[in-house]
Write an enzyme that holds these catalytic residues in place. Structure first.
Site, short mmCIF file in Angstrom:
data_model
loop_
_atom_site.label_atom_id
_atom_site.label_comp_id
_atom_site.label_asym_id
_atom_site.label_seq_id
_atom_site.Cartn_x
_atom_site.Cartn_y
_atom_site.Cartn_z
N ARG A 1 0.87 -1.40 0.00
CA ARG A 1 0.19 -0.02 0.21
C ARG A 1 0.85 1.25 -0.05
O ARG A 1 0.32 2.37 -0.72
CB ARG A 1 -1.01 -0.15 1.18
N TYR B 1 -6.01 -1.34 -6.94
CA TYR B 1 -5.30 -2.49 -6.42
C TYR B 1 -4.80 -2.21 -4.94
O TYR B 1 -4.74 -1.17 -4.50
CB TYR B 1 -4.41 -2.92 -7.37
N GLU B 2 -4.65 -3.21 -4.27
CA GLU B 2 -4.11 -3.38 -2.96
C GLU B 2 -5.06 -2.78 -2.24
O GLU B 2 -4.86 -2.10 -1.31
CB GLU B 2 -2.44 -2.59 -2.70
N GLY B 3 -6.38 -3.20 -2.17
CA GLY B 3 -7.33 -2.36 -1.68
C GLY B 3 -7.94 -1.20 -2.15
O GLY B 3 -7.33 -0.02 -2.46
N GLN C 1 -9.57 1.63 1.83
CA GLN C 1 -8.39 2.51 2.55
C GLN C 1 -9.02 3.27 3.46
O GLN C 1 -8.82 3.48 4.71
CB GLN C 1 -7.70 3.23 1.53
#
Lengths: 598, 598
Positions: free
Chosen positions: A296, A440-442, A447
């Site tokens: 992140r 991506y990555e959440g 977040q």
């Protein structure tokens, strides 16, 4: 044609002057990071970025990756050679532990050069980027044998890594995942299932690919409590540790996507592939979060990186493109028209991006330094305080730098007019590439929820209170300084909005969690505005101090910092009031419609 | 796969209830536009959009246009057939004069159906869209013979039209253009030069293409005062008026662009092509502006249209996609997860777009109605008042609806998470297509400058004062109405901000024009927020009145309007204060850096 020049001076100013990296020489690895060494490393990374990675960025986008009938994947022309240079330079292991072949240098330095490299070629840098995440997970959760087996090759970049989380029906909600693991009886498992959106899932640049795969062991509990993490190498290892026969894992397809065409985003099929449990059974999520948090921060940095290269091209175009005349009188009388940088609306665009990039860079490095302290300090209290801020900042960095980074690629593209819409100028690529970083990555909504739902309340709000205190103390401590009062006054106003919004959550979201969800994205951006404002205030103080100390070589540079800081305070930071007002409207109207009414 | 359903009910509600189209039956063409007739036409357009244009939208994006070695261009599969249906339905001439084969119906109706068709397939609709602009210019500036020669075929869609303005070195600043025209001695000219970014420049869907080309007649004055407009048909006409031999005009290349792949964006080469002056020598710009203004309204409508289709797909996905659980307790206990529409942050996204689309639709039709009044009313004063508002609203509609429309495609894409980044779901296409609308027909920064630099000051500010009075009167007139006070109070606050910002320009921008440029984009959006808020207030009043009158069939629909209006007033409209604050910071900081410092 696109241009790129790594912002070396700015990075060194932040590392040396704003953050004072030398003051941390007691931290392991920092003693080697003298200003000379830092300048040498940053300069070398700039060269690699500008001369090797950047020239194949646009062509990589246009060519994309090719999957062949046998499931192998060819990366765009030049990618292999560039990755070889990256690997040979030891860049992947810059901050990795020396016992596994790394150089043990600060993660802060790794982050600084990472921005240059990602700006120059985001798609290419994703291959080692995913490897970093896998290394972090194995370092923290792997057995000694697993570390010895995989890390040296991954740290040198001979093998790369991946993260296999997503399945077609299961993205954010990992509790739904179906990929299954059946014990072989020898400690290993047979992994079967399909994973999608696997970045760097298959390619031609490494001797082996180490997939980290979330799966459910037969009989495990439902939901997130039954998920385990496995190491699944593309090629099983022979007794000598070298890649041997193939494993039951293959790339079924490459996704047709909006951007990052140079990265192979794969559908990965696992068909009784041999996997090795990493960490404890059914505790896969915590190992996965090590990768995630690392990733992140890196994704936030990508948002900044693409914003930077887009900005540079827009500024360059605005200086070159002759069109129309200045509202305040002809500026280039010997030309048929003035360069468009004379127009205030073009300036507004460029200043907005510049003010974001420079503070975003400081914020990224400031946070990376917290990570170094959290992982390397010998003082427990210092470690904890740094880890608090790091945890709090992770979703903010990821969400804000990628949201704003994307917006800024769009603004930079706009400077080009119609030419920005044509692929050959590269501006379209920056927009299309930057778009994925919000997802991506959440996804950024996740977040925001992580921030208001978990990070705010963590340890009774210890982290956010510490942040408020740090910023409040800065304002208070510089209140009497006439040079800084303009900045600190604006910052204090922003901080007040943030504190009021935080208070509102405390009073209204405990009993009614939808009130937190309804304000989460606004809150994330409110935090982002205030911490970026804090960075500008710190930069302004540094610049004023250096000027007062008689700095002459950099005088213009420092004065420009003060102008840009003022711009941020005047034009950007006041958005905090709007964010706060939105948060305080709560969830009622938002949730009032039936789902069918949309 | 993507979905699309034309928002028929909403369009009819706006036309019949909010705008009261029937009240205008005295205007030429409006007598035929009875509610039944309107419903029939809108319904038929919806069918065409949903069944014929929409199914080839994604495939058209993926296939794109192909230029062959002989310079001919093939459009994507299905485009010819769909355009035939569009042509046979008489859609191109819906609002065109009956004497040239049109139906003479309201432009408002043309705009209403245009939204459906553009949402379904923006690239395809650009071919007739450009034709509309060319028709408008010939109607207003062409000779009687030119009208008779070209309009009937263009109105029926057998021939299409283009606008040829841009050259490689010359976009906004048309004074720089180099394409030259040399008199042939017989009244015609030989046109030579290169034009770029020519939408629908060459294709396979029409028997002839009528290019309207800006060029400079040999010996004409420099700059914009020496520009003339020419009709340059792809095929010269025989004596019987039918296309005959080729003219010296050819497509040199198709641009590789970010989106609208289904439209052929051409480099057009003119090599002594025969052209016919339209309007007076050296007065090409005024004829060009007829096309431009028509096109700017249409482009604003495109922004709305793409926002609508993106919204529908996001809402649909949010209802279907099961992931995670509601913060306020499980909502779908029989499923493994709740649909993501239960999450407040997803709601925030959908409500934001919905609140924009519905008011944007009202605003587009309200403005189109002003255009009808300005062109068709028998009352000089009414015509002038409508034309004032139309002129003022043109840059606002173009700039705000396309800026926001694009933002909303990005927000809608975000609802899909990773799936939104994959081309097959169509969300990427909406983002890529919507992006061009911010650029073409005058980039949005130019719209903002047109607004603050020309439209505000026009006739001593008559137009903007009339707008303030209309909105102010609405607030005042409904002040005592408890049902509406929430809306009118918020609207009045927004109006106050707009009036204050306008006053600031009057006091600060006359002597220092950079102050106007520095605030222009913020001012454009400030205007947009207030007029959209005005539309919501009108919609809310209409809904309350209908509910009070005992309307039951549409009761839920009307109550949902009130909720959405409230959302707009609470969450969106308060942005006016930020816009005003930014404007009031002026140009000083913005212009302080040397160009080299960027």
């Amino acid at each position: 044609m696109p241009i790129f020049k790594a912002p070396v001076d700015d990075t060194l100013f932040i590392l040396n002057d704003v953050l004072g990296l030398e003051r941390y020489h007691n931290l392991p690895g920092f003693a080697d990071a003298t200003p000379d060494m830092v300048a040498a490393i940053v300069g070398e990374a700039a060269r690699l970025a500008e001369e090797e990675l950047f020239p194949i960025n646009l062509s990589g986008d246009q060519e994309g990756c090719t999957r062949h009938d046998d499931g192998t994947v060819t990366t765009p022309a030049g990618f292999r050679k560039a990755f070889d240079l990256y690997r040979e330079g030891g860049w992947l292991g810059l901050a990795a532990p020396e016992e596994f072949g790394g150089q043990g240098l600060p993660y802060t330095l790794h982050t600084a050069v990472g921005e240059f490299l990602s700006a120059a070629n985001m798609s290419l840098m994703m291959y080692p980027g995913l490897t970093q995440g896998a290394i972090a997970a194995i370092l923290e959760h792997g057995s000694e044998e697993q570390k010895r087996t995989y890390l040296p090759k991954m740290v040198e970049g001979t093998w790369t890594g991946t993260m296999n989380l997503t399945e077609p029906h299961c993205g954010t909600d990992l509790g739904l995942l179906r990929t299954k693991a059946v014990p072989n009886g020898d400690g290993s498992h047979r992994i079967s299932g399909q994973k999608i959106f696997i970045s760097a899932g298959e390619h031609d640049m490494a001797e082996n690919i180490i997939h980290l795969v979330l799966a459910r062991i037969e009989g495990a509990p439902e939901g997130v409590k039954g998920i385990s993490l496995f190491i699944v190498p593309k090629f099983k290892l022979n007794d000598d540790g070298q890649p041997g026969e193939g494993n039951g894992v293959s790339c079924g397809a490459i996704e047709e996507k909006m951007g990052i065409h140079g990265n192979s985003t794969c559908v990965m099929n696992y068909d009784e592939a041999t996997g090795y449990l990493i960490g404890a059974e059914n505790k896969g999520l915590s190992a996965m979060f090590v990768m995630m948090n690392e990733a992140r921060l890196a994704v936030g940095m990508q948002g900044l990186a693409i914003s930077e290269i887009a900005y540079q091209n827009a500024a360059n175009y605005a200086r070159d493109r002759l069109q129309g005349r200045s509202l305040s009188g002809v500026k280039a009388p010997d030309q048929k028209a003035d360069p468009i940088i004379v127009h205030p609306d073009v300036r507004r665009t460029l200043m907005t991006i510049k003010a974001f990039n420079e503070a975003g860079r400081a914020l990224t490095l400031w946070t990376a330094l917290k990570s170094d302290i959290a992982h390397r300090s010998g003082n427990e209290q210092e470690r904890q305080a740094a880890d608090d801020i790091l945890s709090l900042m992770t979703p903010i960095l990821k969400g804000v730098l990628t949201d704003k980074g994307f917006d800024h690629t769009v603004m930079a593209q706009q400077v080009f007019g119609g030419h920005g819409y044509i692929e050959e100028h590269g501006m379209s690529q920056y927009v299309r590439d930057a778009r994925i970083a919000m997802i991506y990555e959440g996804a950024n909504g996740i977040q925001a929820l992580d921030l208001v739902g978990r990070k705010l309340a963590m340890n009774g709000g210890r982290a956010v209170m510490a942040l408020f205190k740090e910023i409040g103390d800065f304002c208070e401590g510089n209140r009497g300084d006439d040079r800084l009062s303009g900045y600190t006054k604006a910052l204090k106003k922003g901080l007040n909005d943030l504190q009021a919004a935080t208070m509102w959550f405390m009073q209204n979201a405990m009993a009614k969690p939808d009130n937190a969800g309804a304000g989460s994205t606004d809150y994330m951006h409110l935090c982002g505005l205030v911490v970026l404002g804090y960075m500008w205030a710190k930069i302004a103080k540094t610049a004023e101090d250096k000027l007062a100390a008689g700095e002459t070589a950099q005088a213009d540079y420092l004065k420009n910092k003060l102008i840009t800081a003022r711009f941020f305070m005047e034009r950007i930071l006041p958005e905090t009031a709007l964010r706060k007002a939105r948060i305080e409207t709560g969830a009622d109207t938002l949730m009032a419609l039936d789902a069918a009414a949309f």
